[in-house]
Design a protein around this motif. Sequence first.
Motif, PDB file in Angstrom:
ATOM      1  N   ASP A 279      31.839 -18.744  13.527  1.00  0.00           N
ATOM      2  CA  ASP A 279      32.588 -18.033  12.964  1.00  0.00           C
ATOM      3  C   ASP A 279      34.041 -18.331  14.144  1.00  0.00           C
ATOM      4  O   ASP A 279      35.387 -18.830  14.647  1.00  0.00           O
ATOM      5  CB  ASP A 279      32.786 -17.258  12.324  1.00  0.00           C
ATOM      6  N   ASN A 280      33.198 -16.911  14.971  1.00  0.00           N
ATOM      7  CA  ASN A 280      33.897 -17.125  16.352  1.00  0.00           C
ATOM      8  C   ASN A 280      34.419 -18.183  16.935  1.00  0.00           C
ATOM      9  O   ASN A 280      35.384 -18.195  17.780  1.00  0.00           O
ATOM     10  CB  ASN A 280      32.772 -16.244  16.833  1.00  0.00           C
TER      11      ASN A 280
ATOM     12  N   ARG B  45      37.617 -19.750  15.656  1.00  0.00           N
ATOM     13  CA  ARG B  45      38.619 -19.119  15.549  1.00  0.00           C
ATOM     14  C   ARG B  45      38.857 -19.892  16.975  1.00  0.00           C
ATOM     15  O   ARG B  45      40.041 -19.661  17.260  1.00  0.00           O
ATOM     16  CB  ARG B  45      38.131 -17.535  15.188  1.00  0.00           C
ATOM     17  N   SER B  46      37.898 -19.615  18.086  1.00  0.00           N
ATOM     18  CA  SER B  46      38.028 -19.639  19.361  1.00  0.00           C
ATOM     19  C   SER B  46      39.057 -20.946  19.631  1.00  0.00           C
ATOM     20  O   SER B  46      39.718 -21.115  21.178  1.00  0.00           O
ATOM     21  CB  SER B  46      37.247 -19.092  20.136  1.00  0.00           C
TER      22      SER B  46
END
Length: 481
Positions: free
Chosen positions: A264-265, A268-269
């Motif tokens: 997820d990170n 998102r990034s």
Amino acid sequence: MRLVIVSNRLPVRLVEKDGRIAVEPSAGGLATGLEAYLSALPAESPFDEKPLWVGWPGRPLTDRTGLDIFQAQGRAFDIHPVHIPEDEMNAFYHGFCNAVLWPLFHYFPTYVSYKDSSWQAYEKVNTRFLTALEPLVREDDVIWVHDYQLMLLPRLLRQAHPLAAIGFFLHIPFPSHELFRTLPRTCRQALLHGVLGSDLVGFHTYDYTRHFISSVSSILGLSNTMGRLAVEDRPVVADTFPMGIDVAKYADAAASKPARALADNLRRSLAGADIILSMDRLDYSKGILNRLAAFELFLKRHPERLEKVVLMLVVVPSRTEVKRYQEMKKRIDELVGRINGKYATMAWTPILYRFSCFPLGELAALYAASDVALVTPLRDGMNLIAKEYVAAKNGGTGVLILSETAGAAAEMGETLMVNPRDIREMAEAIETALTMDRDAQIRINQTLFTRLTRFDVRHWAGDFLDSLFGVRDERRRLESR
Ligand code: G6P
């Protein structure tokens, strides 16, 4: 009964870090695949003793790096490291394995550099493995020798232990007879005789088996019936056993909380850009440069995708002391730099490049996060990354673009199949993958997942060993007549 695995590379290797010797996992399909099998032997396995894995620990053994560093690891199998002096290892590993067998068997004949001294080192190191095995081997052991570095060992073992059950598996392609015959006469004969010391010889695909049998027939003049040969009155069988993976290991790792959080990170990034994954050991056989060229062409032909797609390029360091691999690394660095220099904007870098090993958790997160995996080797014995990606997707979305010249292609016909030398076809396959209907992705991944689960690494090893027992028993019956 005990299973004894013999391979040049152990599943772990010794490395020097900050002046201290540490143990690290080895890279490559042989080490990861076999370790998965040995770590959890199936309940129905006939082996009632802890297996033993004999191999080279990645550097010469000194007093400080004796047996204890391996025994302290608490594994499901024992490890016995084989000491090989540095100069001998260089001539064997770099001089013959990496400069003759690897390029030839992967269809890079112009990269072959044959020297008599390297061939002699190959003979010497194979004998060194026999010497290391002698005090360890027991009468009822099943000895399973792996890969192109040890093709002479089965015959040496057969001469020392005529009754032993000996298997050999080749993890890389066996090339067409027309290529194999380019080796000097004594060398090509010895390699075939060496392998035929086994009861059973296994390959990943039917084509490799076929190529081996035609080399045996034209070079040694031995005839066969459906892969069954008679070698000095012994039955020997050559057959196909496509290697599988530990499916649950990758499916569970990708579904784990930490991996999902990492994925997820990452998404998102990257501000929701589509993620294309490219992950390999550093090797010219993996087709990394062709893949980068295809990605560049894709960006050129699809300007609407600029800032909306990212290539995660992971290259795992391998054979970094070999000049050709250093050159390869340099060319990758340059090409990545050129593509990024040409297309990057203030807010976007098209290729995110890492040159490092990845622990399972991060690897699984990358598999989980990526929309497309580009697995396009120019030649590959099997390619377990393709299988790991599908396992990690567990029947969900995600598109695998696979090279028709990877062994895995024989079992994964539902994927988007490409010719890795056709840059245009690969560029178009990227667009096709990114626009593929979600239901179609799921349908394909479910079919592949079911097949991978059925033909997993335990099935592979179980099937090979059952066939090995069959040939051994037949030999024993013939001998007792
Ligand atoms: C391939 C080969 C293995 C080898 C691995 C890593 O997977 O089939 O035999 O161990 O590459 O290469 P290396 O030269 O580091 O052992």
